[in-house]
Design a protein around this motif. Structure first.
Motif, PDB file in Angstrom:
ATOM      1  N   LYS A  77       0.822  -1.203   0.000  1.00  0.00           N
ATOM      2  CA  LYS A  77       0.000   0.000   0.000  1.00  0.00           C
ATOM      3  C   LYS A  77       0.859   1.256   0.000  1.00  0.00           C
ATOM      4  N   TRP A  80     -10.758  -5.408   5.030  1.00  0.00           N
ATOM      5  CA  TRP A  80     -10.680  -3.948   5.118  1.00  0.00           C
ATOM      6  C   TRP A  80      -9.533  -3.368   4.317  1.00  0.00           C
ATOM      7  N   ARG A 133     -10.516  -3.138   0.694  1.00  0.00           N
ATOM      8  CA  ARG A 133     -11.649  -2.221   0.579  1.00  0.00           C
ATOM      9  C   ARG A 133     -11.190  -0.765   0.655  1.00  0.00           C
ATOM     10  N   THR A 134     -10.100  -0.502   1.384  1.00  0.00           N
ATOM     11  CA  THR A 134      -9.573   0.866   1.395  1.00  0.00           C
ATOM     12  C   THR A 134      -9.031   1.236   0.019  1.00  0.00           C
ATOM     13  N   VAL A 172     -10.242   0.131  -2.835  1.00  0.00           N
ATOM     14  CA  VAL A 172     -11.436   0.416  -3.643  1.00  0.00           C
ATOM     15  C   VAL A 172     -11.938   1.823  -3.352  1.00  0.00           C
ATOM     16  N   GLY A 173     -11.910   2.203  -2.071  1.00  0.00           N
ATOM     17  CA  GLY A 173     -12.378   3.532  -1.687  1.00  0.00           C
ATOM     18  C   GLY A 173     -11.532   4.647  -2.245  1.00  0.00           C
ATOM     19  N   GLN A 174     -10.282   4.345  -2.624  1.00  0.00           N
ATOM     20  CA  GLN A 174      -9.400   5.340  -3.230  1.00  0.00           C
ATOM     21  C   GLN A 174      -9.469   5.320  -4.751  1.00  0.00           C
ATOM     22  N   GLY A 175     -10.398   4.553  -5.290  1.00  0.00           N
ATOM     23  CA  GLY A 175     -10.551   4.505  -6.735  1.00  0.00           C
ATOM     24  C   GLY A 175      -9.509   3.668  -7.447  1.00  0.00           C
ATOM     25  N   VAL A 223     -16.337  -6.839  -3.212  1.00  0.00           N
ATOM     26  CA  VAL A 223     -15.267  -6.067  -3.840  1.00  0.00           C
ATOM     27  C   VAL A 223     -15.403  -6.151  -5.359  1.00  0.00           C
TER      28      VAL A 223
END
Length: 355
Positions: free
Chosen positions: A18, A42, A45-46, A48-51, A70
């Motif tokens: 990451k 999680w 998923r973070t 995904v949340g950042q595009g 996801v």
């Protein structure tokens, strides 16, 4: 996205992965195409949340991701088909099993220090051997501790000051995010052999180093701590040793007199500086502890194990692709984009402070 940008994939979105992802996205000459993993918890998923486009590294992983909701953009093979280089940050010994997949896809590959030198036939620290990685199909960025050894000892060797080095490493027990899974508690565990692996590993980058390391694992999770006794090539002054370290990239200086008296204080400083995740990419040398007696030097420094290899990984990407053939140029580009420092604290006006 411009045509001449390096297209990068990261396989493994864990502690190092990451951070590599964030660094790639910060570079002006790179574009992150996507990340691959095998989990749907999680961590992914973070992403995904950042595009960030998420790909499944295995069929079993894809099933787990889809079960967790996801959005899966495709397989690892799909991702490899549209990139120039992949950074493998999967767990130790897993990465080597991915080598055949990368070769079949015809992509460059950057591995991490958990893998053996023999996996790639080349180990990498930017300031030491960037040129020898240019155009290669793959390389291995050495471990956090080995990276620090090559940076610090290499700086003194380049200045013609280092004859031999003997070091003791106090290693953190586990990564902070995995503290709940077990680890060393209320004890110190010496490594079972001398030398510990870091000294021989440094020789894969700088074969002419005369270095021996010993190590122990301690009951803490924040960073490693090194203690070095250095035989110099000649009697030297303390300032000469400091100047040699100042001349090298990615070494910063901290002082006990500023209140930075322990590992946790430097971690807190990184947070106060607004560093992402509190990361420190530099080796932090205690300037006011460093001592020189005739032809011997003694120093201690701190290694942020979760972050120090990130800038090296970025430089390895450029070296393999040949986009920047000159090591110092790539190092400068990386360091500027990340906001790396040589001094963490501002120099205060002595007249204003009353000193």
């Amino acid at each position: 996205m411009t045509e001449n940008m390096i297209r990068v994939a990261v396989n493994g979105y864990g502690v190092i992965g990451k951070r590599v992802v964030d660094a790639v996205r910060a570079m002006p000459d790179m574009v992150l195409v996507g990340v691959a993993d095998v989990i749907g918890d999680w961590r992914i998923r973070t992403a995904v949340g950042q595009g960030i486009a998420v790909f499944a590294a295995t069929g079993q992983g894809e099933a787990a991701m889809r079960a967790a909701g996801v959005p899966v953009a495709g397989s690892l093979e799909d991702l490899l088909g549209v990139v120039d280089v992949v950074v493998d940050t999967t767990p130790k010994r897993v990465a080597a099993t991915n080598l055949a997949t990368y070769r079949a896809a015809g992509v460059k590959a950057v591995f991490q220090g958990g893998e053996a030198h023999a996996t790639t036939g080349h180990s990498f620290v930017a300031q030491a051997n960037y040129a020898s990685a240019v155009g290669r199909d793959m390389t291995r960025v050495v471990s956090c501790n080995t990276t620090s050894v090559v940076r610090v000892l290499g700086a003194l060797q380049d200045a013609g000051l280092l004859a031999r080095a003997r070091g003791v490493l106090i290693r953190r027990a586990t990564d902070p995010g995995e503290s709940h899974l077990g680890g060393v508690m209320n004890t110190v565990v010496p490594e079972a052999s001398i030398p510990s692996h870091q000294g021989p590993d440094a020789l894969t980058v700088r074969p002419d180093l005369d270095v021996v390391t010993m190590a122990a694992k301690a009951a803490h999770t924040q960073t490693h701590n090194h203690y070095w006794t250095l035989q110099l090539t000649r009697p030297a002054s303390r300032e000469e040793v400091l100047e040699a370290l100042r001349a090298a990239p990615r070494i910063a200086f901290i002082k006990m007199t500023d209140g930075l008296a322990a590992l946790n204080t430097t971690v807190e400083l990184m947070r106060d500086l607004g560093r992402p995740r509190g990361d420190m990419w530099e080796v932090a040398v205690w300037e006011d502890v460093l001592a020189v007696q005739d032809d011997e030097a003694f120093l201690t420094y701190q290694v942020y194990n979760e972050a120090i290899v990130v800038p090296e990984t970025i430089d390895a990407i450029r070296a393999l692709t040949g986009s920047v053939p000159d090591g110092p140029t790539s190092i400068a580009m990386t360091d500027q984009a990340l906001g790396m420092r040589r001094e963490f604290l501002p120099v205060l006006d002595q007249a204003v402070t009353g000193a």
